[in-house]
Scaffold this motif. Structure first.
Motif, PDB file in Angstrom:
ATOM      1  N   HIS A 195       0.894  -1.334  -0.047  1.00 37.91           N
ATOM      2  CA  HIS A 195      -0.072  -0.205   0.070  1.00 37.91           C
ATOM      3  C   HIS A 195       0.737   1.168  -0.019  1.00 37.91           C
ATOM      4  CE1 HIS A 195      -3.519  -2.318   0.265  1.00 37.91           C
ATOM      5  NE2 HIS A 195      -3.090  -2.874   1.462  1.00 37.91           N
ATOM      6  N   THR A 196       2.191   1.192  -0.257  1.00 38.91           N
ATOM      7  CA  THR A 196       2.929   2.173  -0.236  1.00 38.91           C
ATOM      8  C   THR A 196       3.806   2.092  -1.400  1.00 38.91           C
ATOM      9  OG1 THR A 196       4.948   1.385   1.072  1.00 38.91           O
ATOM     10  CG2 THR A 196       2.891   2.618   2.191  1.00 38.91           C
ATOM     11  N   ASP A 197       4.484   2.983  -1.784  1.00 39.73           N
ATOM     12  CA  ASP A 197       5.453   3.242  -2.726  1.00 39.73           C
ATOM     13  C   ASP A 197       6.848   3.512  -2.655  1.00 39.73           C
ATOM     14  OD1 ASP A 197       6.489   2.629  -5.538  1.00 39.73           O
ATOM     15  OD2 ASP A 197       6.005   4.516  -6.392  1.00 39.73           O
ATOM     16  N   ASP A 198       7.122   3.111  -1.237  1.00 36.15           N
ATOM     17  CA  ASP A 198       8.565   3.410  -0.832  1.00 36.15           C
ATOM     18  C   ASP A 198       8.913   2.433   0.078  1.00 36.15           C
ATOM     19  OD1 ASP A 198      10.672   4.841   0.409  1.00 36.15           O
ATOM     20  OD2 ASP A 198       9.050   6.768   0.480  1.00 36.15           O
ATOM     21  N   ASP A 199      10.274   2.544   0.923  1.00 36.72           N
ATOM     22  CA  ASP A 199      10.778   1.273   1.611  1.00 36.72           C
ATOM     23  C   ASP A 199      10.061   1.469   2.907  1.00 36.72           C
ATOM     24  OD1 ASP A 199      12.494   1.292  -0.315  1.00 36.72           O
ATOM     25  OD2 ASP A 199      14.403   2.140   0.678  1.00 36.72           O
ATOM     26  N   ALA A 200      10.394   0.633   3.841  1.00 35.21           N
ATOM     27  CA  ALA A 200       9.981   0.565   5.284  1.00 35.21           C
ATOM     28  C   ALA A 200      10.981  -0.142   6.013  1.00 35.21           C
ATOM     29  CB  ALA A 200       8.541  -0.270   5.251  1.00 35.21           C
ATOM     30  N   VAL A 201      10.808  -0.084   7.385  1.00 34.77           N
ATOM     31  CA  VAL A 201      11.798  -0.400   8.262  1.00 34.77           C
ATOM     32  C   VAL A 201      10.847  -1.044   9.363  1.00 34.77           C
ATOM     33  CG1 VAL A 201      13.364  -0.066  10.116  1.00 34.77           C
ATOM     34  CG2 VAL A 201      13.228   1.447   8.082  1.00 34.77           C
ATOM     35  N   LEU A 202      11.253  -2.707   9.685  1.00 35.13           N
ATOM     36  CA  LEU A 202      10.621  -3.446  10.395  1.00 35.13           C
ATOM     37  C   LEU A 202      11.485  -3.365  11.740  1.00 35.13           C
ATOM     38  CD1 LEU A 202       8.955  -5.911  11.681  1.00 35.13           C
ATOM     39  CD2 LEU A 202      10.390  -7.433  10.218  1.00 35.13           C
ATOM     40  N   THR A 203      10.989  -3.069  12.938  1.00 33.03           N
ATOM     41  CA  THR A 203      11.606  -3.325  14.175  1.00 33.03           C
ATOM     42  C   THR A 203      10.695  -4.190  15.065  1.00 33.03           C
ATOM     43  OG1 THR A 203      12.399  -1.009  13.798  1.00 33.03           O
ATOM     44  CG2 THR A 203      12.525  -1.894  16.083  1.00 33.03           C
ATOM     45  N   ALA A 204      11.310  -5.288  15.786  1.00 32.86           N
ATOM     46  CA  ALA A 204      10.872  -5.918  16.785  1.00 32.86           C
ATOM     47  C   ALA A 204      11.688  -6.120  17.982  1.00 32.86           C
ATOM     48  CB  ALA A 204      10.723  -7.529  16.037  1.00 32.86           C
ATOM     49  N   THR A 205      11.042  -5.840  19.007  1.00 31.93           N
ATOM     50  CA  THR A 205      11.791  -5.845  20.175  1.00 31.93           C
ATOM     51  C   THR A 205      10.976  -6.908  21.398  1.00 31.93           C
ATOM     52  OG1 THR A 205      12.104  -3.490  19.822  1.00 31.93           O
ATOM     53  CG2 THR A 205      12.495  -4.327  22.235  1.00 31.93           C
ATOM     54  N   VAL A 206      11.977  -7.711  22.027  1.00 27.74           N
ATOM     55  CA  VAL A 206      11.349  -8.648  23.044  1.00 27.74           C
ATOM     56  C   VAL A 206      12.120  -8.226  24.010  1.00 27.74           C
ATOM     57  CG1 VAL A 206      11.242 -10.964  23.697  1.00 27.74           C
ATOM     58  CG2 VAL A 206      11.113 -10.554  21.110  1.00 27.74           C
ATOM     59  N   GLY A 207      11.225  -7.950  25.200  1.00 27.16           N
ATOM     60  CA  GLY A 207      11.568  -7.654  26.699  1.00 27.16           C
ATOM     61  C   GLY A 207      10.862  -8.498  27.595  1.00 27.16           C
ATOM     62  N   PRO A 208      11.098  -8.200  28.953  1.00 30.42           N
ATOM     63  CA  PRO A 208      10.469  -8.744  29.903  1.00 30.42           C
ATOM     64  C   PRO A 208       9.100  -8.528  29.765  1.00 30.42           C
ATOM     65  CG  PRO A 208      11.889  -7.106  30.725  1.00 30.42           C
ATOM     66  CD  PRO A 208      12.245  -7.204  29.332  1.00 30.42           C
ATOM     67  N   ARG A 209       8.505  -7.547  29.430  1.00 32.04           N
ATOM     68  CA  ARG A 209       7.165  -7.509  29.386  1.00 32.04           C
ATOM     69  C   ARG A 209       6.454  -7.947  28.100  1.00 32.04           C
ATOM     70  NH1 ARG A 209       9.492  -3.158  31.835  1.00 32.04           N
ATOM     71  NH2 ARG A 209       9.773  -1.891  30.064  1.00 32.04           N
ATOM     72  N   GLY A 210       7.151  -8.495  27.122  1.00 37.21           N
ATOM     73  CA  GLY A 210       6.499  -8.917  25.911  1.00 37.21           C
ATOM     74  C   GLY A 210       7.133  -8.478  24.629  1.00 37.21           C
ATOM     75  N   LEU A 211       6.449  -8.619  23.618  1.00 38.84           N
ATOM     76  CA  LEU A 211       6.985  -8.253  22.228  1.00 38.84           C
ATOM     77  C   LEU A 211       6.247  -7.112  21.720  1.00 38.84           C
ATOM     78  CD1 LEU A 211       8.358  -9.070  19.502  1.00 38.84           C
ATOM     79  CD2 LEU A 211       6.191 -10.286  19.018  1.00 38.84           C
ATOM     80  N   ARG A 212       6.979  -6.018  21.121  1.00 38.91           N
ATOM     81  CA  ARG A 212       6.428  -5.042  20.364  1.00 38.91           C
ATOM     82  C   ARG A 212       6.973  -5.101  18.936  1.00 38.91           C
ATOM     83  NH1 ARG A 212       4.509   0.211  21.274  1.00 38.91           N
ATOM     84  NH2 ARG A 212       4.832   1.703  19.385  1.00 38.91           N
ATOM     85  N   VAL A 213       6.216  -4.876  17.830  1.00 38.93           N
ATOM     86  CA  VAL A 213       6.621  -5.033  16.447  1.00 38.93           C
ATOM     87  C   VAL A 213       6.333  -3.535  15.712  1.00 38.93           C
ATOM     88  CG1 VAL A 213       6.332  -6.086  14.273  1.00 38.93           C
ATOM     89  CG2 VAL A 213       6.696  -7.480  16.203  1.00 38.93           C
ATOM     90  N   GLU A 214       6.866  -2.932  15.194  1.00 41.54           N
ATOM     91  CA  GLU A 214       6.519  -1.748  14.393  1.00 41.54           C
ATOM     92  C   GLU A 214       7.165  -1.888  12.989  1.00 41.54           C
ATOM     93  OE1 GLU A 214       7.366   1.959  16.955  1.00 41.54           O
ATOM     94  OE2 GLU A 214       8.759   2.161  15.084  1.00 41.54           O
ATOM     95  N   VAL A 215       6.288  -1.411  12.049  1.00 42.09           N
ATOM     96  CA  VAL A 215       6.552  -1.368  10.597  1.00 42.09           C
ATOM     97  C   VAL A 215       6.394   0.135  10.377  1.00 42.09           C
ATOM     98  CG1 VAL A 215       6.191  -1.949   8.138  1.00 42.09           C
ATOM     99  CG2 VAL A 215       6.180  -3.532  10.039  1.00 42.09           C
ATOM    100  N   ARG A 216       7.670   0.875  10.215  1.00 43.29           N
ATOM    101  CA  ARG A 216       7.675   2.225   9.607  1.00 43.29           C
ATOM    102  C   ARG A 216       7.503   2.513   8.330  1.00 43.29           C
ATOM    103  NH1 ARG A 216      11.106   7.161  11.780  1.00 43.29           N
ATOM    104  NH2 ARG A 216      10.230   8.824  10.458  1.00 43.29           N
TER     105      ARG A 216
END
Length: 150
Positions: A76-97
């Protein structure tokens, strides 16, 4: 960073229990414009990141939701993106910018529309939290899975 390159980092998190520093692990991957090969590659890298998380059912959900966010950013975009996934003691956070200001729309999928339109509905249904964060250039779509949830 080269398109498609990824890195996994270990860091200490200040939220330690019993006097020991808690560990966080992070995956960062640059996703090339419209490069759908990044979807299975991102799943594989996330699976490796989550290998020691100890929550197999949640890892499967994380892979599915990550696939949806990565696919949405690339389709849905015509550009690059960046995936960041972080696992810590409280859980997982995944972000796609991505670098497109247009916000994603949560829509009810049409039965005649094949498999299109279900990504954010899955994220909303299966994630413990999710949202969209606007940046100066573009946005980040994210989800979280709590470490303690079943």
């Amino acid at each position: 960073m080269v398109v498609g390159a990824s890195s996994v980092e270990m860091a200490e998190d200040g939220a330690a229990s019993a006097g020991e520093p808690a560990r966080t692990s992070q995956l960062r991957r640059r996703l090339g414009r419209a490069d759908l090969r990044a979807v299975p590659e991102s799943r594989r890298e996330l699976r490796e990141l989550l290998r020691h998380w100890g929550r197999p059912g949640r890892s499967d959900v994380a892979e599915l939701l990550t696939s949806e966010l990565v696919t949405n950013a690339l389709v849905h975009t015509d550009d690059d993106a960046v995936l960041t996934a972080t696992v810590g003691p409280r859980g997982l956070r995944v972000e796609v910018r991505d670098f497109v200001a247009r916000r994603p729309r949560l829509r009810v999928p049409d039965a005649d529309d094949g498999t299109n339109g279900r990504g954010l509905v899955l994220v909303q249904s299966l994630a413990d939290a999710w949202g969209v964060r606007v940046h100066g250039v573009g946005k980040a779509v994210w989800f979280e899975l709590d470490a303690g949830a079943a």
